[in-house]
Design an enzyme around this catalytic site. Structure first.
Site, PDB file in Angstrom:
ATOM      1  N   HIS A 195     -11.525  -5.360   9.186  1.00  9.72           N
ATOM      2  CA  HIS A 195     -12.146  -5.007   7.906  1.00  9.72           C
ATOM      3  C   HIS A 195     -13.411  -4.175   8.086  1.00  9.72           C
ATOM      4  CE1 HIS A 195      -9.578  -8.386   6.684  1.00  9.72           C
ATOM      5  NE2 HIS A 195      -9.658  -7.927   5.450  1.00  9.72           N
ATOM      6  N   GLU A 232       0.815  -1.220   0.000  1.00  8.77           N
ATOM      7  CA  GLU A 232       0.000   0.000   0.000  1.00  8.77           C
ATOM      8  C   GLU A 232       0.846   1.267   0.000  1.00  8.77           C
ATOM      9  OE1 GLU A 232      -1.198  -2.802   0.995  1.00  8.77           O
ATOM     10  OE2 GLU A 232      -3.154  -2.786   0.028  1.00  8.77           O
ATOM     11  N   PHE A 288      -7.144  -0.977   4.918  1.00 10.75           N
ATOM     12  CA  PHE A 288      -5.869  -1.168   4.219  1.00 10.75           C
ATOM     13  C   PHE A 288      -5.169   0.171   3.997  1.00 10.75           C
ATOM     14  CE2 PHE A 288      -7.992  -5.004   1.882  1.00 10.75           C
ATOM     15  CZ  PHE A 288      -8.148  -5.652   3.088  1.00 10.75           C
ATOM     16  N   PHE A 317     -10.677  -2.445   1.195  1.00  5.76           N
ATOM     17  CA  PHE A 317     -11.180  -2.074   2.531  1.00  5.76           C
ATOM     18  C   PHE A 317     -10.472  -0.837   3.079  1.00  5.76           C
ATOM     19  CE2 PHE A 317     -12.602  -6.385   2.102  1.00  5.76           C
ATOM     20  CZ  PHE A 317     -13.791  -6.436   2.806  1.00  5.76           C
TER      21      PHE A 317
END
Ligand code: TPP
Ligand code: MG
Lengths: 327, 319
Positions: free
Chosen positions: B124, B55, B81, B78
Site C-alpha cells: 500500500h 479493477e 490497486f 491506493f
C-alpha cells in the site's frame, strides 16, 4: 430445412454479401501477403463469418461493438467500406487507423467500433463501459462484445459479465468459439462444455447457438439485443464455429503443428456458413445461383478496388509518427 | 477564498465539475459511503457509482464510457490497486488514440493516493508516477497544495486524454486557501514554489514540502534555494527546470520513489543533456532506495529523503 423466415429478402441478401465480403477480403489478403509484403501478422476468421455477420446485422447503425485480434470480420460485419481496411493492412496513410494499428486493430469508429485489441479479453470491460455510457446518456444504444473461447478464461471476462449483470447494462457478449486458443483446444482450458453455462453464475442469460448458421445466430442476437435495449440486461451467446485457416500468418508460410486433423477440418468445411446459407436462400428463392455468382463478382471487384487503393496509397509521412499521442 | 484541506479541495473540484457537466461521474469502491456520501442525494447512485472489487473490470468500464462521450473519474484508492488494471491503463486508455489513428479519445481521470510513512507496508505504499511515466499517452499530475489540486483536477476532468492524478497522502490534511468556483491550472506546467538563486531543488509530491522546509533552513546559512514543484510528471515541464538551473547552476532532485529510471533520473538527465555547461557542480538525486517499503516505522523512516538530507546536499554542493 426451416420454412422461409420472416426476414426481408434484401436483408438476407445483405447478410450473404457481408459474409462474402469478409471471406473474399481475407482470402485476398492472405494471397497477396507475401508478394505485397504486408507488414506483421494476419489473423483470419474464414469459417467464422456467420457468427460475425449474424450478430452484427442485429445491430443498429449507432450501436457499438468491440472485438479482438481476429479483427477483420467485425467492421466488415458492421458494413464498413473495405478500402481503408485493406490500406491499413498495408500500413498506409489511408488506412482506417492511418497505418498505426494494422491487422489486429481494424477498428472503424465511424461504425461504432470502440476498438479491436491485441490483448486477449481486454476489451470486454470496455464494452461494459459503452453499455454504462448508453444508460448514463439516456440513449438506447447496445454494445456487442466479440470475444473468443480463449478469452473466456481471462479475468476481464468474469469481471465484465458480473459488472454488466449487476448494473443490467445493454451489452451482448458474443463468444466466437472456434474451439482453440492458438493451438490449445477448449477442453484443456475450460471445465464446462459450454462457455454459455458460465452466464448462469453471473445471473444472466446464456445460450449456445450454431455458429455456422447465420440465421440462427441472427435470431438469438436480435432477441438479446432487443432485451438489452429495453433495459432487461445483458446476455451471453456462444456461437460454436471454426476457423479453417491457421491461428495466424506471419513470415514465410510454414506447416502448422499437428494440433488438429484433416477430418476435423473437413467436418467443419462441410458445414461452411456461406454454402449452408446459400442452400437455404436458393430453396426459398431468395437468391439464385446466378445472383449469388453476380454478388460474388461484385464483392470481388470491391476487393480488387480495395487492394488497388491500398497499393496506390502513400505511406504515412514521417511527421505522422508524432501525431495523435494526445488529443 | 476559503481555507480547506487538500482532500476537500480535490473533492470540491470533482463535485463542481459534476454540477457543471452531466457527463462527469465517479466510480470506485465505497464511494457512496466515503468522500461522496454527502453529495449522494444530489447526484444519485448512477453518478456516484459503487463498484465491485474488480479493477480491470471497472477501469475498463471507465474507458468504454470515456470512449462514448462520458467523463469518468475513477477513484482508485491506493495506487498499488492500479496494477490490477495495468492492462486497461497501459494498453487501452493510453494507446487507443494513437493506435486507432486519432479516431478515439479517452477523457478519463484516475485518482490514486500514494501513502507512505504511515506503516502500510509494501502493498500500500508505492509512489508509481515514474512507472507510469514510461507509458506514452498518459498524462500524470502530482498536486502538492489544496490550491493546485483543485485547479489541476478541473483541468484533468476537462482534458481529452487519460490523466492519472496521484494524491500524496502525506498532504491530505494540509490546509490552504482555495478560490470558490472554477479555475484551472494547466497540466504540463511546473511551479516555482519558492524563488532562490544559489541552488535549484526540483521535487515531486510530498517532497516539495520537504524541499520548502529545507529552503527555510538554508536561508539561515545565507543559502538561497529555489524550489520547483514538478506538479506535472507527464508532460514534464523541462523548460521551467532548465530555466531555474541556468540561473542557480546547481540541481538537487528529490523524489520519494525508487531512484532507478525515476522521474528524478529524467530531470537529472535533462539537465545533464541541455544545461551541462551551466552547472557549477554535479547533479544530486535524493530518492528512495530500490527497496519495497517495509512495515516497521523504524525501517520505513530510512526510506525517504528528508528536509535534513536536502539541507546537507545543498551545503555540500555550495561548499
Ligand atoms: C493477454 C494475452 N495473452 C496471450 C496472448 C497471445 N494470444 C493471442 S491470440 C491467443 C488465443 C486467443 O484465443 P481465443 O480467445 O479463442 O481467440 P481466437 O484466436 O481463437 O479467435 C493468444 C493466447 C494475448 N494476445 N493476450
Ligand atoms: Mg478460439
Amino acid at each position: 430445412m426451416r420454412t422461409r423466415c420472416s426476414i426481408p429478402e434484401k436483408t438476407l441478401q445483405e447478410m450473404m454479401r457481408r459474409m462474402l465480403r469478409i471471406r473474399l477480403f481475407e482470402e485476398r489478403a492472405s494471397d497477396i501477403r507475401v508478394e505485397a509484403k504486408l507488414p506483421g501478422v494476419l489473423h483470419n476468421c474464414i469459417g467464422q463469418e456467420a457468427a460475425i455477420v449474424g450478430a452484427c446485422m442485429a445491430l443498429r447503425a449507432d450501436d457499438f461493438l468491440t472485438g479482438n485480434h481476429r479483427s477483420h470480420g467485425h467492421p466488415i460485419g458492421k458494413g464498413v467500406s473495405l478500402a481503408p481496411l485493406m490500406a491499413e493492412l498495408f500500413g498506409k496513410r489511408t488506412g482506417v487507423c492511418r497505418g498505426k494499428g494494422g491487422s489486429m486493430h481494424l477498428a472503424d469508429f465511424s461504425a461504432g467500433s470502440l476498438g479491436e485489441s491485441g490483448i486477449v479479453g481486454s476489451l470486454m470491460p470496455v464494452a461494459v463501459g459503452a453499455g454504462l455510457s448508453a444508460r448514463l446518456r439516456g440513449t438506447d444504444q447496445v454494445c456487442l462484445c466479440f470475444f473468443g473461447d480463449g478469452a473466456a478464461n481471462c479475468g476481464p471476462f468474469h469481471e465484465s459479465l458480473n459488472l454488466a449483470a449487476i448494473w443490467k447494462l445493454p451489452v451482448v457478449f458474443l463468444c466466437e468459439n472456434n474451439g482453440y486458443a492458438i493451438h490449445t483446444p477448449q477442453a484443456q482450458t475450460t471445465a464446462v462444455a459450454d462457455i454459455a453455462q458460465r452466464a448462469q453464475g453471473y445471473g444472466m442469460q446464456g445460450e449456445v447457438v450454431d455458429g455456422q448458421d447465420v440465421l440462427a445466430v441472427h435470431d438469438r442476437v436480435v432477441h438479446a439485443v432487443a432485451r438489452a435495449r429495453d433495459g432487461s440486461g445483458p446476455a451471453l451467446i456462444e456461437a460454436k464455429t471454426y476457423r479453417y485457416c491457421e491461428h495466424s500468418e506471419f513470415g514465410e508460410p510454414a506447416d502448422p503443428p499437428p494440433y488438429r486433423n484433416e477430418q476435423e477440418i473437413a467436418f467443419w468445411r462441410a458445414r461452411d456458413p456461406i454454402e449452408l446459407f446459400l442452400g437455404r436462400l436458393e430453396a426459398w428463392g431468395a437468391l439464385t445461383r446466378e445472383a449469388f455468382a453476380a454478388m460474388k463478382a461484385a464483392v470481388r471487384a470491391e476487393v480488387d478496388a480495395a487492394v488497388a487503393f491500398a497499393r496506390q496509397s502513400p505511406a504515412p509521412e514521417p511527421q505522422a509518427l508524432w501525431e495523435d499521442v494526445f488529443i | 477564498m476559503a481555507e480547506m484541506t487538500y482532500a476537500e479541495a480535490a473533492k470540491q473540484a470533482i463535485v463542481e465539475e459534476m454540477r457543471r457537466n452531466r457527463r462527469v461521474f465517479v466510480l470506485g469502491q465505497d464511494v457512496q459511503t466515503g468522500a461522496y456520501a454527502e453529495v449522494l442525494p444530489e447526484f444519485g447512485p448512477e453518478r456516484i457509482r459503487n463498484t465491485p472489487i474488480c479493477e480491470a473490470g471497472f477501469y475498463g468500464a471507465g474507458i468504454g464510457a470515456a470512449l462514448t462521450g462520458m467523463r469518468p473519474v475513477i477513484e482508485a484508492a491506493f495506487s498499488t490497486f492500479c496494477y490490477s488494471a495495468m492492462d486497461q491503463i497501459v494498453n487501452q486508455a493510453a494507446k487507443s488514440r494513437y493506435m486507432f489513428g486519432g479516431q478515439a479519445s479517452v477523457p478519463l481521470v484516475i485518482r490514486a493516493f500514494v501513502a507512505y510513512t504511515v506503516a502500510f507496508a509494501a502493498h500500500h505504499s508505492d509512489r508509481p508516477w515514474g512507472l507510469f511515466a514510461q507509458v506514452p499517452g498518459l498524462k500524470i499530475i502530482v498536486p502538492t497544495t489544496p490550491y493546485d489540486v483543485k485547479g489541476l483536477l478541473i483541468s484533468a476532468i476537462r482534458d481529452g486524454n487519460p490523466v492519472l492524478c496521484f494524491d500524496d497522502l502525506t498532504l491530505a490534511s494540509m490546509r490552504g486557501d482555495v478560490p470558490e468556483g472554477e479555475y484551472t491550472i494547466p497540466i504540463g506546467l511546473a511551479d516555482v514554489k519558492r524563488v532562490g538563486s544559489d541552488v535549484t531543488v526540483v521535487a515531486v509530491g510530498g517532497a516539495v514540502h520537504r524541499a520548502l522546509h529545507a529552503a527555510r533552513m538554508l536561508e539561515g546559512d545565507g543559502v538561497s534555494a529555489e524550489v520547483v514543484d514538478i506538479r506535472s510528471v507527464a508532460p514534464l515541464d523541462r523548460r521551467t527546470i532548465l530555466t531555474s538551473v541556468a540561473k542557480t547552476g546547481r540541481l538537487i532532485v528529490v523524489d520519494p520513489a525508487p531512484g532507478t529510471c525515476s522521474v528524478a533520473s529524467e530531470v537529472a538527465a535533462t539537465v545533464a543533456e541541455q544545461a551541462f555547461t551551466r552547472l557549477k557542480a554535479p547533479v544530486v538525486r535524493l530518492t528512495a532506495p530500490d527497496i519495497p517499503v517495509p512495515f516497521s516505522p523504524n525501517l520505513e523512516r530510512l526510506m525517504f529523503p528528508t528536509g535534513e538530507d536536502i539541507v546537507r546536499a545543498a551545503r555540500e554542493l555550495i561548499h
